[in-house]
Design an enzyme around this catalytic site. Structure first.
Site, PDB file in Angstrom:
ATOM      1  N   GLU A   1     -19.543 -14.746  15.289  1.00  0.00           N
ATOM      2  CA  GLU A   1     -18.715 -15.965  15.355  1.00  0.00           C
ATOM      3  C   GLU A   1     -18.056 -16.104  16.729  1.00  0.00           C
ATOM      4  O   GLU A   1     -17.102 -15.403  17.077  1.00  0.00           O
ATOM      5  CB  GLU A   1     -17.648 -16.028  14.242  1.00  0.00           C
ATOM      6  CG  GLU A   1     -18.217 -16.172  12.848  1.00  0.00           C
ATOM      7  CD  GLU A   1     -18.997 -17.484  12.634  1.00  0.00           C
ATOM      8  OE1 GLU A   1     -18.812 -18.440  13.388  1.00  0.00           O
ATOM      9  OE2 GLU A   1     -19.821 -17.509  11.708  1.00  0.00           O
ATOM     10  N   SER A   2     -18.579 -17.085  17.469  1.00  0.00           N
ATOM     11  CA  SER A   2     -18.186 -17.224  18.873  1.00  0.00           C
ATOM     12  C   SER A   2     -16.677 -17.374  19.082  1.00  0.00           C
ATOM     13  O   SER A   2     -16.119 -16.799  20.013  1.00  0.00           O
ATOM     14  CB  SER A   2     -18.920 -18.407  19.498  1.00  0.00           C
ATOM     15  OG  SER A   2     -18.610 -19.611  18.821  1.00  0.00           O
TER      16      SER A   2
ATOM     17  N   CYS B   1     -28.425 -21.380  23.337  1.00  0.00           N
ATOM     18  CA  CYS B   1     -27.370 -21.524  22.327  1.00  0.00           C
ATOM     19  C   CYS B   1     -25.999 -21.765  22.976  1.00  0.00           C
ATOM     20  O   CYS B   1     -25.496 -20.929  23.715  1.00  0.00           O
ATOM     21  CB  CYS B   1     -27.319 -20.259  21.476  1.00  0.00           C
ATOM     22  SG  CYS B   1     -25.909 -20.213  20.363  1.00  0.00           S
TER      23      CYS B   1
ATOM     24  N   VAL C   1     -26.682 -16.122  16.165  1.00  0.00           N
ATOM     25  CA  VAL C   1     -26.090 -15.572  17.384  1.00  0.00           C
ATOM     26  C   VAL C   1     -25.025 -16.550  17.856  1.00  0.00           C
ATOM     27  O   VAL C   1     -25.102 -17.740  17.541  1.00  0.00           O
ATOM     28  CB  VAL C   1     -27.153 -15.350  18.482  1.00  0.00           C
ATOM     29  CG1 VAL C   1     -28.035 -14.180  18.112  1.00  0.00           C
ATOM     30  CG2 VAL C   1     -27.979 -16.601  18.761  1.00  0.00           C
TER      31      VAL C   1
END
Ligand SMILES: N[C@@H](CCC(=O)N[C@@H](CS)C(=O)NCC(=O)O)C(=O)O
Length: 195
Positions: free
Chosen positions: A66-67, A14, A54
């Site tokens: 939420e990156s 990811c 993720v």
């Protein structure tokens, strides 16, 4: 502030998780990993993040998904080394670039899906990044930081998994080379190579 155990709900493939892994590595933060199988996600991940996606981080029962939000949180929570510039205009530029990330990511996913017009769309996105990087060494301006980290996982995957040549984009290529000289980003290239 007392340090608590930080857990990252993670998936190697990811690119959003890669953003968080790079920030954690740059700051030398110790953390535990819970690897999520994206093709068979556990039902409990929805308790951590209502979208079921993720990355998610957790600190003593407090969860954050939420990156982009995670990156900014980590930069505030663990201020050294800073990954947003001190100057408000440079900080704004980095945030603008992150806000417009989809201009690159959307053509990237089109390419991955094999959409008809995907190749020229992604080439235009790379050309756009190349021209931004002709004017400044980093996507956030004079200093390396969150904007670079926000983009590089997709560029590495495009190059190494989708076979996109970066040579036609000299400023972008040199940006990637400078990024891969950093151990935090080199570790990501190794993860991509092993996928
Ligand atoms: N906006 C989210 C996107 C995260 C995301 O799309 N993660 C993917 C893996 S790369 C995922 O969990 N996909 C599972 C799904 O969509 O069901 C972020 O920035 O963290």
């Amino acid at each position: 502030m007392d340090r608590v155990t930080l857990t990252l709900y993670d998936a190697p493939r990811c690119p959003y998780c890669a953003r968080v892994r790079i920030v954690l590595a740059e700051k030398g933060i110790e953390y535990e990993v819970v690897e999520i199988d994206l093709s068979d996600r556990p039902a409990w991940i929805y308790e951590k993040n209502s979208t079921g996606r993720v990355p998610v981080i957790e600190e003593d029962g407090w969860v954050l998904p939420e990156s982009e939000v995670i990156m900014q949180y980590l930069d505030e929570r663990y201020p050294e080394p800073a990954l947003l510039a001190a100057d408000p205009a440079d900080r704004a530029l980095a945030r603008l670039r992150m806000f417009r990330h989809d201009e690159m990511a959307s053509p990237y996913y089109a390419l991955r899906r094999g959409d008809d017009d995907a190749t020229p769309r992604f080439e235009r996105a790379l050309l756009q990044l190349d021209s931004l990087l002709e004017g400044a060494p980093w996507l956030g301006g004079p200093e390396y930081g969150l904007a670079d980290i926000a983009y590089v996982p997709w560029i590495l995957r495009a190059r190494d998994m989708l076979g996109v040549a970066l040579d036609p984009y000299p400023a972008l290529s040199s940006w990637v080379a400078r990024l891969e000289a950093r151990p935090a980003v080199a570790a990501e290239s190794a993860i991509v190579a092993a996928l």
